[in-house]
Structure formats: structure tokens, C-alpha cells
Design a protein around this motif. Sequence first.
Motif, PDB file in Angstrom:
ATOM      1  N   GLU A  25       0.610  -1.140   0.014  1.00 32.70           N
ATOM      2  CA  GLU A  25      -0.103   0.043   0.025  1.00 32.70           C
ATOM      3  C   GLU A  25       0.813   1.214  -0.074  1.00 32.70           C
ATOM      4  O   GLU A  25       0.752   2.134  -0.655  1.00 32.70           O
ATOM      5  N   ARG A  26       1.983   1.349   0.675  1.00 31.82           N
ATOM      6  CA  ARG A  26       2.820   2.213   0.833  1.00 31.82           C
ATOM      7  C   ARG A  26       3.537   2.566  -0.365  1.00 31.82           C
ATOM      8  O   ARG A  26       3.504   3.736  -0.942  1.00 31.82           O
ATOM      9  N   GLU A  27       4.003   1.752  -0.985  1.00 33.02           N
ATOM     10  CA  GLU A  27       4.833   2.021  -2.055  1.00 33.02           C
ATOM     11  C   GLU A  27       4.047   2.136  -3.384  1.00 33.02           C
ATOM     12  O   GLU A  27       4.373   3.120  -4.238  1.00 33.02           O
ATOM     13  N   LEU A  28       2.921   1.537  -3.391  1.00 31.09           N
ATOM     14  CA  LEU A  28       1.892   2.043  -4.723  1.00 31.09           C
ATOM     15  C   LEU A  28       1.550   3.216  -4.329  1.00 31.09           C
ATOM     16  O   LEU A  28       1.356   4.256  -5.333  1.00 31.09           O
ATOM     17  N   SER A  29       1.095   3.880  -3.153  1.00 31.39           N
ATOM     18  CA  SER A  29       0.456   5.076  -2.869  1.00 31.39           C
ATOM     19  C   SER A  29       1.563   6.273  -3.132  1.00 31.39           C
ATOM     20  O   SER A  29       1.265   7.114  -4.025  1.00 31.39           O
ATOM     21  N   VAL A  30       2.836   5.903  -2.675  1.00 28.89           N
ATOM     22  CA  VAL A  30       3.762   6.906  -3.176  1.00 28.89           C
ATOM     23  C   VAL A  30       4.248   7.004  -4.744  1.00 28.89           C
ATOM     24  O   VAL A  30       4.285   8.363  -5.273  1.00 28.89           O
ATOM     25  N   PHE A  31       3.975   6.002  -5.440  1.00 34.62           N
ATOM     26  CA  PHE A  31       4.448   5.860  -6.628  1.00 34.62           C
ATOM     27  C   PHE A  31       3.237   6.554  -7.362  1.00 34.62           C
ATOM     28  O   PHE A  31       3.452   7.526  -8.120  1.00 34.62           O
ATOM     29  N   PHE A  32       2.044   6.454  -7.088  1.00 31.42           N
ATOM     30  CA  PHE A  32       0.569   6.898  -7.594  1.00 31.42           C
ATOM     31  C   PHE A  32       0.641   8.391  -7.427  1.00 31.42           C
ATOM     32  O   PHE A  32       0.531   9.330  -8.389  1.00 31.42           O
ATOM     33  N   ASN A  33       1.148   8.944  -6.268  1.00 31.63           N
ATOM     34  CA  ASN A  33       1.255  10.416  -5.943  1.00 31.63           C
ATOM     35  C   ASN A  33       2.322  11.076  -6.754  1.00 31.63           C
ATOM     36  O   ASN A  33       1.937  12.019  -7.311  1.00 31.63           O
ATOM     37  N   ALA A  34       3.347  10.537  -6.946  1.00 32.90           N
ATOM     38  CA  ALA A  34       4.371  11.142  -7.710  1.00 32.90           C
ATOM     39  C   ALA A  34       3.771  11.128  -9.126  1.00 32.90           C
ATOM     40  O   ALA A  34       4.270  12.065  -9.639  1.00 32.90           O
ATOM     41  N   VAL A  35       3.404  10.061  -9.645  1.00 35.70           N
ATOM     42  CA  VAL A  35       3.132  10.137 -11.188  1.00 35.70           C
ATOM     43  C   VAL A  35       2.096  11.320 -11.380  1.00 35.70           C
ATOM     44  O   VAL A  35       1.883  12.085 -12.435  1.00 35.70           O
ATOM     45  N   THR A  36       1.240  11.324 -10.190  1.00 35.12           N
ATOM     46  CA  THR A  36       0.031  12.210 -10.621  1.00 35.12           C
ATOM     47  C   THR A  36       0.656  13.664 -10.386  1.00 35.12           C
ATOM     48  O   THR A  36       0.227  14.493 -11.366  1.00 35.12           O
ATOM     49  N   GLN A  37       1.536  13.651  -9.392  1.00 35.99           N
ATOM     50  CA  GLN A  37       2.206  15.305  -9.869  1.00 35.99           C
ATOM     51  C   GLN A  37       2.801  15.467 -10.919  1.00 35.99           C
ATOM     52  O   GLN A  37       2.795  16.823 -11.495  1.00 35.99           O
ATOM     53  N   LEU A  38       3.522  14.763 -11.465  1.00 33.23           N
ATOM     54  CA  LEU A  38       4.524  14.750 -12.699  1.00 33.23           C
ATOM     55  C   LEU A  38       3.617  14.534 -13.972  1.00 33.23           C
ATOM     56  O   LEU A  38       3.934  15.495 -14.823  1.00 33.23           O
ATOM     57  N   PHE A  39       2.779  13.681 -13.903  1.00 31.49           N
ATOM     58  CA  PHE A  39       2.214  13.665 -15.280  1.00 31.49           C
ATOM     59  C   PHE A  39       0.579  13.696 -15.267  1.00 31.49           C
ATOM     60  O   PHE A  39      -0.019  13.508 -16.500  1.00 31.49           O
ATOM     61  N   GLY A  40      -0.051  13.937 -14.117  1.00 33.33           N
ATOM     62  CA  GLY A  40      -1.333  13.905 -14.204  1.00 33.33           C
ATOM     63  C   GLY A  40      -2.128  12.665 -13.597  1.00 33.33           C
ATOM     64  O   GLY A  40      -1.602  11.641 -13.740  1.00 33.33           O
ATOM     65  N   SER A  41      -3.309  12.689 -13.333  1.00 30.78           N
ATOM     66  CA  SER A  41      -4.145  11.631 -12.643  1.00 30.78           C
ATOM     67  C   SER A  41      -4.519  10.444 -13.587  1.00 30.78           C
ATOM     68  O   SER A  41      -4.433   9.330 -13.350  1.00 30.78           O
ATOM     69  N   GLU A  42      -4.637  11.096 -14.578  1.00 32.13           N
ATOM     70  CA  GLU A  42      -5.134   9.940 -15.925  1.00 32.13           C
ATOM     71  C   GLU A  42      -3.868   9.188 -16.124  1.00 32.13           C
ATOM     72  O   GLU A  42      -3.904   7.730 -16.167  1.00 32.13           O
ATOM     73  N   GLN A  43      -2.563   9.442 -16.313  1.00 32.19           N
ATOM     74  CA  GLN A  43      -1.413   8.645 -16.490  1.00 32.19           C
ATOM     75  C   GLN A  43      -1.217   7.807 -15.065  1.00 32.19           C
ATOM     76  O   GLN A  43      -0.679   6.910 -14.991  1.00 32.19           O
ATOM     77  N   ALA A  44      -1.324   8.495 -13.793  1.00 27.15           N
ATOM     78  CA  ALA A  44      -1.327   8.035 -12.478  1.00 27.15           C
ATOM     79  C   ALA A  44      -2.155   6.690 -12.645  1.00 27.15           C
ATOM     80  O   ALA A  44      -1.670   5.613 -12.000  1.00 27.15           O
ATOM     81  N   GLU A  45      -3.296   6.732 -13.037  1.00 25.57           N
ATOM     82  CA  GLU A  45      -4.353   5.797 -13.006  1.00 25.57           C
ATOM     83  C   GLU A  45      -3.620   4.638 -13.852  1.00 25.57           C
ATOM     84  O   GLU A  45      -3.708   3.475 -13.567  1.00 25.57           O
ATOM     85  N   LEU A  46      -3.297   4.793 -15.194  1.00 28.36           N
ATOM     86  CA  LEU A  46      -2.671   3.777 -15.908  1.00 28.36           C
ATOM     87  C   LEU A  46      -1.502   3.274 -15.219  1.00 28.36           C
ATOM     88  O   LEU A  46      -1.215   2.036 -15.433  1.00 28.36           O
ATOM     89  N   SER A  47      -0.551   4.034 -14.953  1.00 29.51           N
ATOM     90  CA  SER A  47       0.559   3.607 -14.217  1.00 29.51           C
ATOM     91  C   SER A  47       0.214   2.483 -12.873  1.00 29.51           C
ATOM     92  O   SER A  47       1.039   1.595 -12.789  1.00 29.51           O
ATOM     93  N   ALA A  48      -0.734   2.874 -12.190  1.00 28.21           N
ATOM     94  CA  ALA A  48      -1.054   2.205 -11.176  1.00 28.21           C
ATOM     95  C   ALA A  48      -1.675   0.710 -11.634  1.00 28.21           C
ATOM     96  O   ALA A  48      -1.338  -0.403 -10.976  1.00 28.21           O
ATOM     97  N   GLU A  49      -2.228   0.676 -12.548  1.00 29.02           N
ATOM     98  CA  GLU A  49      -2.887  -0.684 -13.196  1.00 29.02           C
ATOM     99  C   GLU A  49      -1.505  -1.350 -13.520  1.00 29.02           C
ATOM    100  O   GLU A  49      -1.464  -2.535 -13.449  1.00 29.02           O
ATOM    101  N   ASP A  50      -0.541  -0.622 -14.378  1.00 34.03           N
ATOM    102  CA  ASP A  50       0.585  -1.310 -14.590  1.00 34.03           C
ATOM    103  C   ASP A  50       1.477  -1.747 -13.423  1.00 34.03           C
ATOM    104  O   ASP A  50       1.804  -3.071 -13.663  1.00 34.03           O
ATOM    105  N   TRP A  51       1.412  -1.106 -12.293  1.00 35.61           N
ATOM    106  CA  TRP A  51       2.072  -1.491 -11.318  1.00 35.61           C
ATOM    107  C   TRP A  51       1.473  -2.891 -10.661  1.00 35.61           C
ATOM    108  O   TRP A  51       1.850  -3.700 -10.346  1.00 35.61           O
TER     109      TRP A  51
END
Length: 95
Positions: A25-51
Amino acid sequence: MNPLGGYKPSNNSNHPCPDLAMMAERELSVFFNAVTQLFGSEQAELSAEDWLHELIESDGLPASAREWRLITTKVSTRLASGVNGSSISTEFTNA
């Protein structure tokens, strides 16, 4: 009848599942938040699915923070390749 009514969490502190779940949970959450800040929420959702797909493809659950980080690193590498590739192609089509 409630099927979980008789369930009582184990008092065995050596059981690895709670720790593994917290690490995931911690690892995915940190990753998701970083991707959201850098690339936006849509890319964060796609990246979370990839994760999550990467986790499913792995040989069992990671047992350490280092092993969880390897999943994030693999997905981050693919994310960077996709972002760099799309940025380059956008530059050439807009030129």
C-alpha cells in the motif's frame, strides 16, 4: 448469517501478511502520488494498473521494501519510455 462473524485476527505478530500489505500500500501510494504530480491523474491511473499487473506477474509476493521498489522501478522505466516517446513524437508532428 455473517460469514466473517467468527473471524478473529491472529495475535501472531510473526504473520507476514499485515506487513506485506502495508508495504504494498505504501509503495503503490507513493508511486501513484508522484506520477499524479508529474504527469497527471490519468497517467497515474494507467501506471497504477501497470504496477498491479507487474505485481501479478511476479513470482510470489515481495518480502521486503527493496523487492517492492523493484516493481516500482520496472513500471517507472516503462512510464519514462512512454512519456519520452510520446513527447518526441509530439514535437515532430507539431514542428
